[in-house]
Motif scaffolding. Sequence first.
Motif, PDB file in Angstrom:
ATOM      1  N   ASP A  58       4.339   7.318   8.388  1.00  0.00           N
ATOM      2  CA  ASP A  58       3.088   6.583   8.585  1.00  0.00           C
ATOM      3  C   ASP A  58       3.367   5.281   9.326  1.00  0.00           C
ATOM      4  O   ASP A  58       2.651   4.913  10.246  1.00  0.00           O
ATOM      5  CB  ASP A  58       2.416   6.290   7.245  1.00  0.00           C
ATOM      6  CG  ASP A  58       1.106   5.528   7.424  1.00  0.00           C
ATOM      7  OD1 ASP A  58       0.254   6.007   8.197  1.00  0.00           O
ATOM      8  OD2 ASP A  58       0.953   4.459   6.808  1.00  0.00           O
ATOM      9  N   THR A  59       4.439   4.602   8.934  1.00  0.00           N
ATOM     10  CA  THR A  59       4.870   3.385   9.632  1.00  0.00           C
ATOM     11  C   THR A  59       6.381   3.445   9.843  1.00  0.00           C
ATOM     12  O   THR A  59       7.106   4.111   9.090  1.00  0.00           O
ATOM     13  CB  THR A  59       4.531   2.112   8.843  1.00  0.00           C
ATOM     14  OG1 THR A  59       5.316   2.079   7.645  1.00  0.00           O
ATOM     15  CG2 THR A  59       3.052   2.039   8.512  1.00  0.00           C
TER      16      THR A  59
ATOM     17  N   LYS B  24       7.640  -2.217  15.821  1.00  0.00           N
ATOM     18  CA  LYS B  24       6.919  -1.742  14.638  1.00  0.00           C
ATOM     19  C   LYS B  24       5.841  -0.758  15.080  1.00  0.00           C
ATOM     20  O   LYS B  24       5.163  -0.978  16.074  1.00  0.00           O
ATOM     21  CB  LYS B  24       6.287  -2.919  13.880  1.00  0.00           C
ATOM     22  CG  LYS B  24       7.315  -3.885  13.291  1.00  0.00           C
ATOM     23  CD  LYS B  24       6.650  -4.992  12.483  1.00  0.00           C
ATOM     24  CE  LYS B  24       7.694  -5.931  11.906  1.00  0.00           C
ATOM     25  NZ  LYS B  24       7.092  -6.993  11.075  1.00  0.00           N
TER      26      LYS B  24
ATOM     27  N   LYS C  49       2.672   2.029  13.717  1.00  0.00           N
ATOM     28  CA  LYS C  49       1.792   2.536  12.681  1.00  0.00           C
ATOM     29  C   LYS C  49       0.975   3.684  13.252  1.00  0.00           C
ATOM     30  O   LYS C  49       0.370   3.538  14.325  1.00  0.00           O
ATOM     31  CB  LYS C  49       0.860   1.444  12.142  1.00  0.00           C
ATOM     32  CG  LYS C  49      -0.032   1.913  10.994  1.00  0.00           C
ATOM     33  CD  LYS C  49      -0.816   0.760  10.396  1.00  0.00           C
ATOM     34  CE  LYS C  49      -1.740   1.229   9.287  1.00  0.00           C
ATOM     35  NZ  LYS C  49      -1.027   1.881   8.171  1.00  0.00           N
TER      36      LYS C  49
ATOM     37  N   ASN D  60       7.999   3.966   6.506  1.00  0.00           N
ATOM     38  CA  ASN D  60       6.896   3.927   5.537  1.00  0.00           C
ATOM     39  C   ASN D  60       6.923   2.693   4.640  1.00  0.00           C
ATOM     40  O   ASN D  60       6.689   2.765   3.434  1.00  0.00           O
ATOM     41  CB  ASN D  60       6.896   5.210   4.687  1.00  0.00           C
ATOM     42  CG  ASN D  60       6.557   6.436   5.525  1.00  0.00           C
ATOM     43  OD1 ASN D  60       5.901   6.341   6.556  1.00  0.00           O
ATOM     44  ND2 ASN D  60       7.004   7.593   5.080  1.00  0.00           N
TER      45      ASN D  60
ATOM     46  N   LYS E  93      -2.064  -4.389   9.119  1.00  0.00           N
ATOM     47  CA  LYS E  93      -2.734  -4.039  10.381  1.00  0.00           C
ATOM     48  C   LYS E  93      -2.809  -5.225  11.335  1.00  0.00           C
ATOM     49  O   LYS E  93      -2.795  -5.050  12.557  1.00  0.00           O
ATOM     50  CB  LYS E  93      -4.145  -3.517  10.096  1.00  0.00           C
ATOM     51  CG  LYS E  93      -4.180  -2.177   9.381  1.00  0.00           C
ATOM     52  CD  LYS E  93      -5.619  -1.722   9.169  1.00  0.00           C
ATOM     53  CE  LYS E  93      -5.663  -0.375   8.462  1.00  0.00           C
ATOM     54  NZ  LYS E  93      -7.069   0.077   8.249  1.00  0.00           N
TER      55      LYS E  93
END
Length: 219
Positions: free
Chosen positions: A44-45, A70, A72, A197, A202
């Motif tokens: 997911d990340t 990074k 996402k 993850n 955000k």
Amino acid sequence: MKKISIFVFAAVLSFFAVNVFAQSDEARLNEILAKMEAADKKIDTAEITYTQEIFYSATKETQKITGVLKYKRPNSIFIVQRTPQEQRIFIDGKRITVFTPENSQAVVDNWKDVISGDFTPVSMINFGSGWRTIKKDHNINFVGEDEMNYIIEISPAQKKDWSMQLHIDKSTMRPSKAIVTAAGLVVTVTITDYKINQNIKKDVFKFTVPEGVEVIELN
């Protein structure tokens, strides 16, 4: 006649051997891509540290770039380039914003219009989920392996002005290194310190214009 028969038999064996190896490489490639896609679906990340070395053949000079990326899911990317010049790069899948604090300037462009070796780490981190789209306009081939990695090669199907060898870690099925060869330069990108993850807010992926910063829209 016996000599002719032997030559014909040898030619037939050679033909089948070539086809068996071709099928074997294609099967191996499909297996690798499927495993990469499966591994990517669990992410997911992600946060990675990368080192990028650009060798210019004309001047025999090497430029070293380091940074942290990074990611996402599905398409939010934030890069802090540390050297040789600090930059903060924001990508949302449609637009890219490159903010250079030293110049108090941010440049905004369409992501699809940007073709730059500087963003090779982005293509690496997205390869597991994006290879089907990439394959529409590029050739992807299995070219070998070493003790730690599978090696595949990606190149444009039409204008073959560059190629990239992508090393995929056998234990994680994630990219670990890429070597891009183009006219006049070789770019080597190494990825380390995968953090998967973790909780990444955000807000990290959204560019907020600091006071006094000039924003230049290219498109």
